[in-house]
Motif scaffolding. Structure first.
Motif, PDB file in Angstrom:
ATOM      1  N   MET A   1      -2.303   1.090  -5.856  1.00  0.00           N
ATOM      2  CA  MET A   1      -3.545   1.416  -5.155  1.00  0.00           C
ATOM      3  C   MET A   1      -3.417   2.820  -4.854  1.00  0.00           C
ATOM      4  N   GLY A   2      -4.389   3.891  -4.894  1.00  0.00           N
ATOM      5  CA  GLY A   2      -4.249   4.982  -4.434  1.00  0.00           C
ATOM      6  C   GLY A   2      -3.913   5.050  -2.809  1.00  0.00           C
ATOM      7  N   GLY A   3      -3.328   6.079  -2.434  1.00  0.00           N
ATOM      8  CA  GLY A   3      -3.168   6.061  -0.819  1.00  0.00           C
ATOM      9  C   GLY A   3      -4.264   7.006  -0.246  1.00  0.00           C
ATOM     10  N   ASP A   4      -4.508   6.565   1.149  1.00  0.00           N
ATOM     11  CA  ASP A   4      -5.284   7.376   1.989  1.00  0.00           C
ATOM     12  C   ASP A   4      -4.602   8.514   2.391  1.00  0.00           C
ATOM     13  N   HIS A   5      -4.940   9.622   1.849  1.00  0.00           N
ATOM     14  CA  HIS A   5      -4.576  11.027   1.908  1.00  0.00           C
ATOM     15  C   HIS A   5      -5.503  11.994   2.586  1.00  0.00           C
ATOM     16  N   ARG A   6      -6.424  11.548   2.854  1.00  0.00           N
ATOM     17  CA  ARG A   6      -7.798  12.429   3.363  1.00  0.00           C
ATOM     18  C   ARG A   6      -7.347  13.118   4.747  1.00  0.00           C
ATOM     19  N   ILE A 122      -7.823   2.855   0.483  1.00  0.00           N
ATOM     20  CA  ILE A 122      -9.282   2.907   0.688  1.00  0.00           C
ATOM     21  C   ILE A 122      -9.841   2.082   0.079  1.00  0.00           C
ATOM     22  N   HIS A 123     -10.829   1.163   0.680  1.00  0.00           N
ATOM     23  CA  HIS A 123     -11.504   0.493  -0.146  1.00  0.00           C
ATOM     24  C   HIS A 123     -13.104   0.702  -0.065  1.00  0.00           C
ATOM     25  N   THR A 124     -13.480   1.073   1.425  1.00  0.00           N
ATOM     26  CA  THR A 124     -14.886   1.173   1.310  1.00  0.00           C
ATOM     27  C   THR A 124     -15.009   2.205   2.504  1.00  0.00           C
ATOM     28  N   GLN A 125     -16.242   2.907   2.689  1.00  0.00           N
ATOM     29  CA  GLN A 125     -16.547   3.702   3.666  1.00  0.00           C
ATOM     30  C   GLN A 125     -16.952   2.822   5.093  1.00  0.00           C
ATOM     31  N   PRO A 126     -16.377   3.312   6.343  1.00  0.00           N
ATOM     32  CA  PRO A 126     -17.179   2.600   7.421  1.00  0.00           C
ATOM     33  C   PRO A 126     -18.482   2.083   7.556  1.00  0.00           C
ATOM     34  N   TYR A 150       6.913   0.895   4.403  1.00  0.00           N
ATOM     35  CA  TYR A 150       5.452   1.231   4.111  1.00  0.00           C
ATOM     36  C   TYR A 150       4.938   0.557   2.611  1.00  0.00           C
ATOM     37  N   PRO A 151       5.856   0.176   1.689  1.00  0.00           N
ATOM     38  CA  PRO A 151       5.137  -0.625   0.819  1.00  0.00           C
ATOM     39  C   PRO A 151       4.742  -1.884   0.865  1.00  0.00           C
ATOM     40  N   ASP A 152       5.829  -2.657   1.612  1.00  0.00           N
ATOM     41  CA  ASP A 152       5.505  -3.883   2.059  1.00  0.00           C
ATOM     42  C   ASP A 152       4.559  -4.246   2.833  1.00  0.00           C
ATOM     43  N   LEU A 153       4.201  -3.209   3.787  1.00  0.00           N
ATOM     44  CA  LEU A 153       3.009  -3.298   4.754  1.00  0.00           C
ATOM     45  C   LEU A 153       1.909  -3.150   3.854  1.00  0.00           C
ATOM     46  N   VAL A 154       1.596  -2.202   2.849  1.00  0.00           N
ATOM     47  CA  VAL A 154       0.524  -2.196   2.220  1.00  0.00           C
ATOM     48  C   VAL A 154       0.420  -3.297   1.256  1.00  0.00           C
ATOM     49  N   ALA A 155       1.364  -3.869   0.576  1.00  0.00           N
ATOM     50  CA  ALA A 155       1.333  -4.845  -0.079  1.00  0.00           C
ATOM     51  C   ALA A 155       0.741  -6.104   0.520  1.00  0.00           C
ATOM     52  N   ALA A 156       1.160  -6.239   1.905  1.00  0.00           N
ATOM     53  CA  ALA A 156       0.728  -7.269   2.799  1.00  0.00           C
ATOM     54  C   ALA A 156      -0.691  -7.649   2.934  1.00  0.00           C
ATOM     55  N   VAL A 157      -1.496  -6.120   2.784  1.00  0.00           N
ATOM     56  CA  VAL A 157      -2.994  -6.136   2.992  1.00  0.00           C
ATOM     57  C   VAL A 157      -3.726  -5.631   2.167  1.00  0.00           C
ATOM     58  N   GLU A 158      -3.443  -5.309   0.844  1.00  0.00           N
ATOM     59  CA  GLU A 158      -4.389  -4.706  -0.207  1.00  0.00           C
ATOM     60  C   GLU A 158      -5.502  -5.472  -0.789  1.00  0.00           C
ATOM     61  N   ASP A 159      -5.062  -6.949  -0.257  1.00  0.00           N
ATOM     62  CA  ASP A 159      -6.046  -7.956  -0.849  1.00  0.00           C
ATOM     63  C   ASP A 159      -7.209  -8.198   0.120  1.00  0.00           C
ATOM     64  N   GLU A 160      -7.112  -7.547   1.435  1.00  0.00           N
ATOM     65  CA  GLU A 160      -7.848  -7.809   2.448  1.00  0.00           C
ATOM     66  C   GLU A 160      -9.287  -7.018   2.123  1.00  0.00           C
ATOM     67  N   SER A 161     -10.315  -7.923   1.762  1.00  0.00           N
ATOM     68  CA  SER A 161     -11.664  -7.267   1.374  1.00  0.00           C
ATOM     69  C   SER A 161     -12.443  -6.669   2.475  1.00  0.00           C
ATOM     70  N   LEU A 190      -8.180  -9.538  13.060  1.00  0.00           N
ATOM     71  CA  LEU A 190      -7.318 -10.563  13.295  1.00  0.00           C
ATOM     72  C   LEU A 190      -6.749 -11.056  12.022  1.00  0.00           C
ATOM     73  N   VAL A 191      -7.476 -11.149  11.023  1.00  0.00           N
ATOM     74  CA  VAL A 191      -6.965 -11.254   9.743  1.00  0.00           C
ATOM     75  C   VAL A 191      -5.995 -10.510   9.246  1.00  0.00           C
ATOM     76  N   HIS A 192      -5.950  -9.278   9.408  1.00  0.00           N
ATOM     77  CA  HIS A 192      -5.108  -8.313   9.121  1.00  0.00           C
ATOM     78  C   HIS A 192      -3.664  -8.441  10.035  1.00  0.00           C
ATOM     79  N   LEU A 193      -3.747  -8.680  11.225  1.00  0.00           N
ATOM     80  CA  LEU A 193      -2.521  -8.916  12.022  1.00  0.00           C
ATOM     81  C   LEU A 193      -1.949 -10.143  11.741  1.00  0.00           C
ATOM     82  N   GLY A 194      -2.708 -10.946  11.210  1.00  0.00           N
ATOM     83  CA  GLY A 194      -1.790 -12.371  10.844  1.00  0.00           C
ATOM     84  C   GLY A 194      -1.120 -12.043   9.557  1.00  0.00           C
TER      85      GLY A 194
END
Length: 239
Positions: A1-6, A122-126, A150-161, A190-194
């Protein structure tokens, strides 16, 4: 998934005594319809005692930031009567930093966080009415080990809708790591922190959490006060 480079900027203010209402009115210039072309997304948020404030803005490009001076400069001149600017954080790629470091806004950057090409989301706009940003800053003792996570942290959250964006920047001058992240609600935080609990413990083995800001509507922030208590967060309210 593309990174947030903005490219993004975070600014902090100490509001003069009794000047909150005037500062608040002055900030509205950014949200006039004719000025929205100068940025991708922007919000202001305020400390509980209304003596502190922070702004957060994301740009589509360095060129958009450069072109925003016609809005930013008059605001800074006016707001100087109501508040003291306490710092401007840059978050973006090295290439974007080189483009903007010599413009008036660039010359007042107090911290520079450089994003490397690599993982991020980057999933959505705020979603303004419930959006929550959590802003952790880590003092790093072993940069190589921290960046290897970094890669493991991103992998842990990439399915968070309900994750809006997620990415890392590094301030070489102070060995500070910042994770720029936002969520659609307090429950999403809270879901993310878990999901990242194990990897954050690994990160804290090679760093120290030195600052943790939370920005969002008061109702959402109130839901986070107790669960985030161990991190000693500072809350800024966007409503």
């Amino acid at each position: 998934m593309g990174g947030d480079h903005r490219l993004g900027l975070v600014q902090y203010f100490t509001i003069n005594e009794g000047a909150y209402d005037k500062f608040f009115e002055a900030s509205k210039v950014f949200f006039l319809e004719e000025n929205k072309k100068h940025y991708k997304y922007m919000t202001f948020a305020y400390g509980d005692d209304k003596t502190s404030a922070t702004s957060f803005v994301i740009f589509d490009s360095a060129e958009q930031l450069i072109g925003s001076s016609e809005v930013v400069s008059p605001f800074h001149k006016e707001v100087g009567e109501y508040a003291e600017a306490k710092g401007v954080e840059f978050f973006g790629t090295q290439a974007d930093y080189e483009k903007v470091k010599d413009i008036p806004e660039g010359k007042v950057f107090t911290q520079v966080y450089i994003i490397k090409e690599g993982p991020g989301i980057i999933h959505t706009q705020p979603v303004d009415n419930t959006t929550v940003r959590i802003c952790p800053y880590f003092k790093v003792a072993d940069r190589a080990k921290a960046e290897a996570l970094y890669p493991d942290l991103v992998a842990a959250v990439e399915d968070e809708s309900d994750l809006i964006h997620y990415g890392f920047g590094y301030n070489e001058a102070d060995d500070l790591l910042h994770c720029r992240e936002a969520y659609t609600s307090a429950s999403a935080v809270l879901v993310h922190l878990g999901n990242v609990n194990v990897k954050i413990k690994e990160l804290l083995a090679v760093s120290e959490l030195v600052k943790f800001n939370v920005v969002g509507p008061r109702a959402e922030c109130d839901k986070l006060a107790e669960p985030l208590g161990p991190f000693n967060p500072v809350f800024y309210y966007s409503d």
